[in-house]
Design a protein around this motif. Structure first.
Motif, PDB file in Angstrom:
ATOM      1  N   LEU A 136      22.807 -10.739  21.108  1.00 13.33           N
ATOM      2  CA  LEU A 136      23.507  -9.538  21.990  1.00 13.33           C
ATOM      3  C   LEU A 136      24.700 -10.138  22.506  1.00 13.33           C
ATOM      4  O   LEU A 136      25.168 -10.621  23.569  1.00 13.33           O
ATOM      5  N   TRP A 137      25.699  -9.201  21.675  1.00 15.21           N
ATOM      6  CA  TRP A 137      27.055  -9.014  22.439  1.00 15.21           C
ATOM      7  C   TRP A 137      27.185  -7.576  23.733  1.00 15.21           C
ATOM      8  O   TRP A 137      26.593  -6.237  22.923  1.00 15.21           O
ATOM      9  N   GLY A 138      28.477  -8.210  24.059  1.00 13.45           N
ATOM     10  CA  GLY A 138      29.020  -7.029  25.152  1.00 13.45           C
ATOM     11  C   GLY A 138      30.268  -7.149  24.912  1.00 13.45           C
ATOM     12  O   GLY A 138      30.774  -8.000  24.358  1.00 13.45           O
ATOM     13  N   SER A 139      31.051  -6.111  25.568  1.00 17.95           N
ATOM     14  CA  SER A 139      32.398  -5.526  25.646  1.00 17.95           C
ATOM     15  C   SER A 139      32.857  -5.271  26.809  1.00 17.95           C
ATOM     16  O   SER A 139      32.445  -4.690  27.749  1.00 17.95           O
ATOM     17  N   ILE A 172      29.952  -5.727  28.777  1.00 18.93           N
ATOM     18  CA  ILE A 172      29.122  -4.324  28.795  1.00 18.93           C
ATOM     19  C   ILE A 172      27.971  -3.976  27.656  1.00 18.93           C
ATOM     20  O   ILE A 172      29.573  -3.398  26.512  1.00 18.93           O
ATOM     21  N   ALA A 173      27.379  -4.065  27.272  1.00 20.64           N
ATOM     22  CA  ALA A 173      26.684  -3.433  25.200  1.00 20.64           C
ATOM     23  C   ALA A 173      25.689  -2.411  26.030  1.00 20.64           C
ATOM     24  O   ALA A 173      24.909  -1.949  26.877  1.00 20.64           O
ATOM     25  N   VAL A 219      20.540  -4.305  34.050  1.00 17.51           N
ATOM     26  CA  VAL A 219      20.301  -2.580  32.976  1.00 17.51           C
ATOM     27  C   VAL A 219      20.403  -2.116  33.559  1.00 17.51           C
ATOM     28  O   VAL A 219      19.891  -1.992  34.605  1.00 17.51           O
ATOM     29  N   ALA A 220      20.383  -0.910  33.596  1.00 15.34           N
ATOM     30  CA  ALA A 220      20.601   0.716  34.308  1.00 15.34           C
ATOM     31  C   ALA A 220      20.592   2.028  33.090  1.00 15.34           C
ATOM     32  O   ALA A 220      21.523   1.885  32.165  1.00 15.34           O
ATOM     33  N   PRO A 221      21.045   2.929  33.415  1.00  6.14           N
ATOM     34  CA  PRO A 221      20.422   4.305  32.498  1.00  6.14           C
ATOM     35  C   PRO A 221      22.156   4.120  33.212  1.00  6.14           C
ATOM     36  O   PRO A 221      22.312   4.591  34.374  1.00  6.14           O
ATOM     37  N   VAL A 222      23.088   4.615  32.478  1.00  3.64           N
ATOM     38  CA  VAL A 222      24.361   5.895  32.885  1.00  3.64           C
ATOM     39  C   VAL A 222      23.664   7.105  33.574  1.00  3.64           C
ATOM     40  O   VAL A 222      22.811   8.254  33.529  1.00  3.64           O
ATOM     41  N   ARG A 262      22.368   0.843  29.430  1.00  4.59           N
ATOM     42  CA  ARG A 262      23.458   0.000  29.650  1.00  4.59           C
ATOM     43  C   ARG A 262      22.994  -1.650  29.906  1.00  4.59           C
ATOM     44  O   ARG A 262      22.231  -0.778  30.851  1.00  4.59           O
ATOM     45  N   VAL A 263      23.798  -2.695  29.390  1.00  2.30           N
ATOM     46  CA  VAL A 263      23.052  -3.306  29.293  1.00  2.30           C
ATOM     47  C   VAL A 263      24.395  -4.378  29.892  1.00  2.30           C
ATOM     48  O   VAL A 263      24.835  -5.082  29.534  1.00  2.30           O
ATOM     49  N   TRP A 264      24.649  -5.424  31.389  1.00  2.00           N
ATOM     50  CA  TRP A 264      26.017  -5.880  31.146  1.00  2.00           C
ATOM     51  C   TRP A 264      25.759  -7.462  32.196  1.00  2.00           C
ATOM     52  O   TRP A 264      24.522  -7.896  32.749  1.00  2.00           O
TER      53      TRP A 264
END
Length: 339
Positions: free
Chosen positions: A45-48, A118-119, A186-189, A265-267
């Motif tokens: 699982l990668w984020g930016s 964030i992913a 984790v949360a919805p936008v 989003r997963v951060w």
């Protein structure tokens, strides 16, 4: 219509807190490239960092600069600013104030955008516009994940980060009592017409910034002055649930213009800070992100279709090809199982 996955609570300042009830299946749109294939094969699982997102206003705070400037001027009246002029190499008060404002405001948003990675996912696998924007014009693919499993991965990485910070005694700051509300991952936008305003929080930091300048003017070395500043700002902020909720609000807030994405989003924390790769905007959040299904764009090349089908067979997960069905006045995307 009430959302079965979450509810929202908005306070008098317009800040929204997300209360999760359960996790949906989350879908990640991607192009076919060595990085996306490697992540799929290795269950990564990668984020930016938000600094490279296509939305330049992603993950930022808003503030009233004129109010902050007025507060700064009021506090400067009580101080001897001649040494400050020397410190900032300013010839007059106006130039000094402008440089102080740049220091106070200039890094405020960048700090947030470089602290978290964030992913991005969607609730949908059949969005035409998402296939166009994020999956190489339907030549890419979508991977389905269990939302709860992604939350567990990001939570573990955030907890690991905090344990390291505590044990390393970073800048001699005591992080031993950091509460677990800092580990929300984790949360919805939330799509809204505004951003989280932090004017009062910035004003609250002015005394600490000016004391920092006093310490430098008094001959203190920069490392020691930094330690004291971190102790008064970062340490206190990490133990404030109100401050953390503002940070989360910035991370999952986007303009209503992006509502079509139905994004989640997963951060996690930017662990590249700890490994010396601070300029690398791509961050490994964690492993064991098991794909539940793969969806291929209907314009994917034959070579990539064969390769992706082989990967799905090896991982023993279902794979689908997307198809367009024409209706009388519309069209829709449907999935077709590849056997």
């Amino acid at each position: 219509m009430k959302n079965k996955y979450y509810s929202k609570k908005t306070n008098e300042n317009g800040e929204t807190t997300i209360i999760l009830h359960c996790f949906p299946t989350l879908y990640r749109y991607q192009s076919v490239n060595p990085h996306s294939i490697s992540a799929l094969l290795n269950d990564e699982l990668w984020g930016s960092l938000p600094t490279i997102f296509n939305d330049p206003y992603d993950s930022i705070f808003c503030y009233n600069s004129s109010k902050i400037k007025s507060a700064l001027l009021a506090k400067l009246k009580k101080r001897d600013i001649e040494e400050f002029k020397t410190l900032f190499r300013s010839n007059n008060k106006k130039e000094l104030v402008n440089k102080l404002m740049l220091n106070i405001l200039g890094n405020f948003n960048n700090c947030l955008r470089q602290t978290y990675c964030i992913a991005c996912f969607s609730e949908r696998f059949d969005s035409e516009i998402m296939w166009g924007h994020y999956a190489d014009s339907a030549k890419g693919f979508v991977v389905a994940y269990d939302g709860k499993e992604l939350d567990d991965i990001a939570f573990s990485k955030s907890k690991e980060f905090y344990e390291f910070i505590k044990s390393s005694n970073f800048f001699n700051i005591d992080f031993s009592n950091i509460p677990e509300f800092n580990l929300k991952t984790v949360a919805p936008v939330v799509y809204s017409s505004g951003k989280c305003n932090v004017t009062s929080e910035i004003i609250d930091t002015i005394d600490n910034i000016l004391n920092y300048c006093d310490n430098l003017c008094g001959g203190m070395n920069r490392f020691e002055a930094d330690r004291i500043l971190y102790d008064k700002t970062m340490g206190n902020g990490c133990n404030s649930q109100a401050n953390q909720e503002k940070i989360y609000s910035a991370l999952y807030n986007k303009s209503k213009e992006w509502k079509y994405e139905k994004e989640w989003r997963v951060w996690s924390y930017n662990t590249n800070i700890l490994t010396g790769q601070i300029n690398n905007p791509h961050v490994l959040i964690g492993n064991n992100a098991k794909a539940k299904a793969i969806y291929l764009g209907e314009k994917i090349s034959e070579y990539n279709r064969i390769a992706m089908t082989e990967i799905a067979k090896r991982k023993n997960i279902p794979i689908y090809i997307m198809k367009t069905i024409m209706l009388k006045n519309n069209c829709k995307l449907v999935r077709e199982l590849i056997k």
